[in-house]
Design a protein around this motif. Structure first.
Motif, PDB file in Angstrom:
ATOM      1  N   GLY A 117      12.843  -3.262  -1.852  1.00  0.00           N
ATOM      2  CA  GLY A 117      12.640  -3.793  -3.188  1.00  0.00           C
ATOM      3  C   GLY A 117      12.257  -5.264  -3.185  1.00  0.00           C
ATOM      4  N   SER A 118      11.781  -5.745  -2.037  1.00  0.00           N
ATOM      5  CA  SER A 118      11.382  -7.144  -1.924  1.00  0.00           C
ATOM      6  C   SER A 118       9.953  -7.308  -2.427  1.00  0.00           C
ATOM      7  N   ASN A 119       9.469  -8.528  -2.439  1.00  0.00           N
ATOM      8  CA  ASN A 119       8.097  -8.783  -2.868  1.00  0.00           C
ATOM      9  C   ASN A 119       7.352  -9.468  -1.737  1.00  0.00           C
ATOM     10  N   ASN A 120       6.959  -8.672  -0.749  1.00  0.00           N
ATOM     11  CA  ASN A 120       6.237  -9.191   0.398  1.00  0.00           C
ATOM     12  C   ASN A 120       4.730  -9.036   0.252  1.00  0.00           C
ATOM     13  N   GLY A 121       4.288  -8.481  -0.845  1.00  0.00           N
ATOM     14  CA  GLY A 121       2.883  -8.288  -1.198  1.00  0.00           C
ATOM     15  C   GLY A 121       1.932  -8.522  -0.042  1.00  0.00           C
ATOM     16  N   PRO A 122       0.662  -8.627  -0.261  1.00  0.00           N
ATOM     17  CA  PRO A 122       0.125  -8.459  -1.605  1.00  0.00           C
ATOM     18  C   PRO A 122       0.110  -6.994  -2.014  1.00  0.00           C
ATOM     19  N   ASN A 123       0.181  -6.799  -3.302  1.00  0.00           N
ATOM     20  CA  ASN A 123       0.023  -5.472  -3.876  1.00  0.00           C
ATOM     21  C   ASN A 123      -1.418  -5.389  -4.342  1.00  0.00           C
ATOM     22  N   ASN A 124      -2.086  -4.300  -4.028  1.00  0.00           N
ATOM     23  CA  ASN A 124      -3.513  -4.206  -4.316  1.00  0.00           C
ATOM     24  C   ASN A 124      -3.899  -2.908  -4.992  1.00  0.00           C
ATOM     25  N   LEU A 125      -4.986  -2.993  -5.742  1.00  0.00           N
ATOM     26  CA  LEU A 125      -5.782  -1.826  -6.075  1.00  0.00           C
ATOM     27  C   LEU A 125      -6.949  -1.884  -5.105  1.00  0.00           C
ATOM     28  N   VAL A 126      -7.188  -0.806  -4.398  1.00  0.00           N
ATOM     29  CA  VAL A 126      -8.248  -0.764  -3.399  1.00  0.00           C
ATOM     30  C   VAL A 126      -9.351   0.134  -3.932  1.00  0.00           C
ATOM     31  N   PHE A 127     -10.562  -0.417  -4.057  1.00  0.00           N
ATOM     32  CA  PHE A 127     -11.717   0.305  -4.574  1.00  0.00           C
ATOM     33  C   PHE A 127     -12.565   0.754  -3.386  1.00  0.00           C
ATOM     34  N   ILE A 128     -12.548   2.058  -3.106  1.00  0.00           N
ATOM     35  CA  ILE A 128     -13.198   2.625  -1.929  1.00  0.00           C
ATOM     36  C   ILE A 128     -14.440   3.389  -2.365  1.00  0.00           C
ATOM     37  N   THR A 147       3.910  -3.685  -8.163  1.00  0.00           N
ATOM     38  CA  THR A 147       3.751  -2.663  -7.132  1.00  0.00           C
ATOM     39  C   THR A 147       3.364  -1.371  -7.847  1.00  0.00           C
ATOM     40  N   VAL A 148       2.095  -1.035  -7.802  1.00  0.00           N
ATOM     41  CA  VAL A 148       1.580   0.104  -8.556  1.00  0.00           C
ATOM     42  C   VAL A 148       2.058   1.406  -7.935  1.00  0.00           C
ATOM     43  N   SER A 149       2.638   2.282  -8.770  1.00  0.00           N
ATOM     44  CA  SER A 149       3.077   3.582  -8.273  1.00  0.00           C
ATOM     45  C   SER A 149       2.187   4.712  -8.777  1.00  0.00           C
ATOM     46  N   SER A 150       1.594   4.578  -9.941  1.00  0.00           N
ATOM     47  CA  SER A 150       0.666   5.603 -10.411  1.00  0.00           C
ATOM     48  C   SER A 150      -0.443   4.934 -11.205  1.00  0.00           C
ATOM     49  N   LEU A 151      -1.611   5.561 -11.200  1.00  0.00           N
ATOM     50  CA  LEU A 151      -2.734   5.006 -11.924  1.00  0.00           C
ATOM     51  C   LEU A 151      -3.680   6.094 -12.386  1.00  0.00           C
ATOM     52  N   ALA A 164     -10.852   1.255 -18.478  1.00  0.00           N
ATOM     53  CA  ALA A 164      -9.785   0.454 -17.865  1.00  0.00           C
ATOM     54  C   ALA A 164      -8.877   1.344 -17.018  1.00  0.00           C
ATOM     55  N   LEU A 165      -8.272   0.742 -16.012  1.00  0.00           N
ATOM     56  CA  LEU A 165      -7.274   1.440 -15.218  1.00  0.00           C
ATOM     57  C   LEU A 165      -5.910   1.196 -15.855  1.00  0.00           C
ATOM     58  N   VAL A 166      -5.150   2.269 -16.018  1.00  0.00           N
ATOM     59  CA  VAL A 166      -3.804   2.180 -16.572  1.00  0.00           C
ATOM     60  C   VAL A 166      -2.843   2.460 -15.420  1.00  0.00           C
ATOM     61  N   LEU A 167      -1.877   1.559 -15.221  1.00  0.00           N
ATOM     62  CA  LEU A 167      -0.990   1.602 -14.068  1.00  0.00           C
ATOM     63  C   LEU A 167       0.461   1.653 -14.510  1.00  0.00           C
ATOM     64  N   THR A 168       1.294   2.241 -13.683  1.00  0.00           N
ATOM     65  CA  THR A 168       2.736   2.133 -13.860  1.00  0.00           C
ATOM     66  C   THR A 168       3.319   1.585 -12.564  1.00  0.00           C
ATOM     67  N   SER A 169       4.524   1.037 -12.666  1.00  0.00           N
ATOM     68  CA  SER A 169       5.205   0.507 -11.492  1.00  0.00           C
ATOM     69  C   SER A 169       6.610   1.071 -11.424  1.00  0.00           C
ATOM     70  N   TYR A 170       6.928   1.675 -10.303  1.00  0.00           N
ATOM     71  CA  TYR A 170       8.267   2.206 -10.087  1.00  0.00           C
ATOM     72  C   TYR A 170       9.281   1.068  -9.993  1.00  0.00           C
ATOM     73  N   PHE A 171       8.912  -0.010  -9.309  1.00  0.00           N
ATOM     74  CA  PHE A 171       9.853  -1.111  -9.056  1.00  0.00           C
ATOM     75  C   PHE A 171      10.005  -2.045 -10.252  1.00  0.00           C
ATOM     76  N   GLN A 172       8.911  -2.407 -10.895  1.00  0.00           N
ATOM     77  CA  GLN A 172       8.972  -3.361 -11.995  1.00  0.00           C
ATOM     78  C   GLN A 172       9.052  -2.692 -13.355  1.00  0.00           C
TER      79      GLN A 172
END
Length: 178
Positions: A117-128, A147-151, A164-172
């Motif tokens: 549950g730390s914040n060692n980031g970076p947290n990313n959206l990766v566009f492949i 920290t994105v968990s679903s999008l 737009a991308l809609v995101l949720t975060s399990y941690f935050q």
């Protein structure tokens, strides 16, 4: 989970029966009673923490652990050999993914964040790029402390700007738009 054009449901699975990440296929035998047949679809992909799965046409995109795979769905419904289109770095994990017109977008975060549950980031959206190979560098967008968990892509703009991308975060917690 994801649904193909024939109405079959695909889910990621792990556990005692599936020592490594796998994909199972659920065929609805009778829609009125929801009776179904469950079968292994593509097993023994060497990743743990199976998670994101989406289908576009006859192509499945799957995120598990540290790789994103592209798997063709053959005409008979079987799986072609998977190919890796992105592999993240050491101590990094991926969670969910979505498909946009131009890219497969996957959430990527620190394994230490997930474990502690730390914040060692970076947290990313990766566009492949959908036709990418694992060695090609995708575009990354830092999501800061989130920290994105679903999008999902909000194609019609129901929650804001179309596309737009809609995101949720399990941690935050919370819902975010990018």
């Amino acid at each position: 989970m994801a649904v193909d054009s024939a109405g079959d449901v695909y889910m990621t699975a792990s556990g005692n029966k599936y020592p490594q990440a796998s994909i199972v296929k659920l065929h609805i035998d009778n829609p009125a009673t929801l009776s179904f047949t469950l079968s292994d679809w593509k097993i023994n992909i060497n990743e743990f923490m199976p998670n994101g799965i989406q289908i576009e046409g006859n192509t499945m995109y799957y995120a598990g652990g540290q790789a994103v795979y592209k798997i063709a769905i053959n005409a008979d419904g079987s799986a072609a050999s998977p190919s890796v289109i992105y592999r993240t770095g050491f101590l990094r994990l991926m969670d969910d993914l979505t498909i946009t017109e131009d890219a497969v977008v996957v959430s990527e975060f620190s394994l230490l964040d997930a474990l502690f549950g730390s914040n060692n980031g970076p947290n990313n959206l990766v566009f492949i790029d959908k036709d990418s190979q694992w060695w090609q560098r995708p575009v990354k967008q830092d999501t800061g402390d989130i920290t994105v968990s679903s999008l999902v892509q909000d194609i019609n703009g129901v929650l804001g700007n179309p596309g737009a991308l809609v995101l949720t975060s399990y941690f935050q917690g919370g819902i975010y738009a990018y």
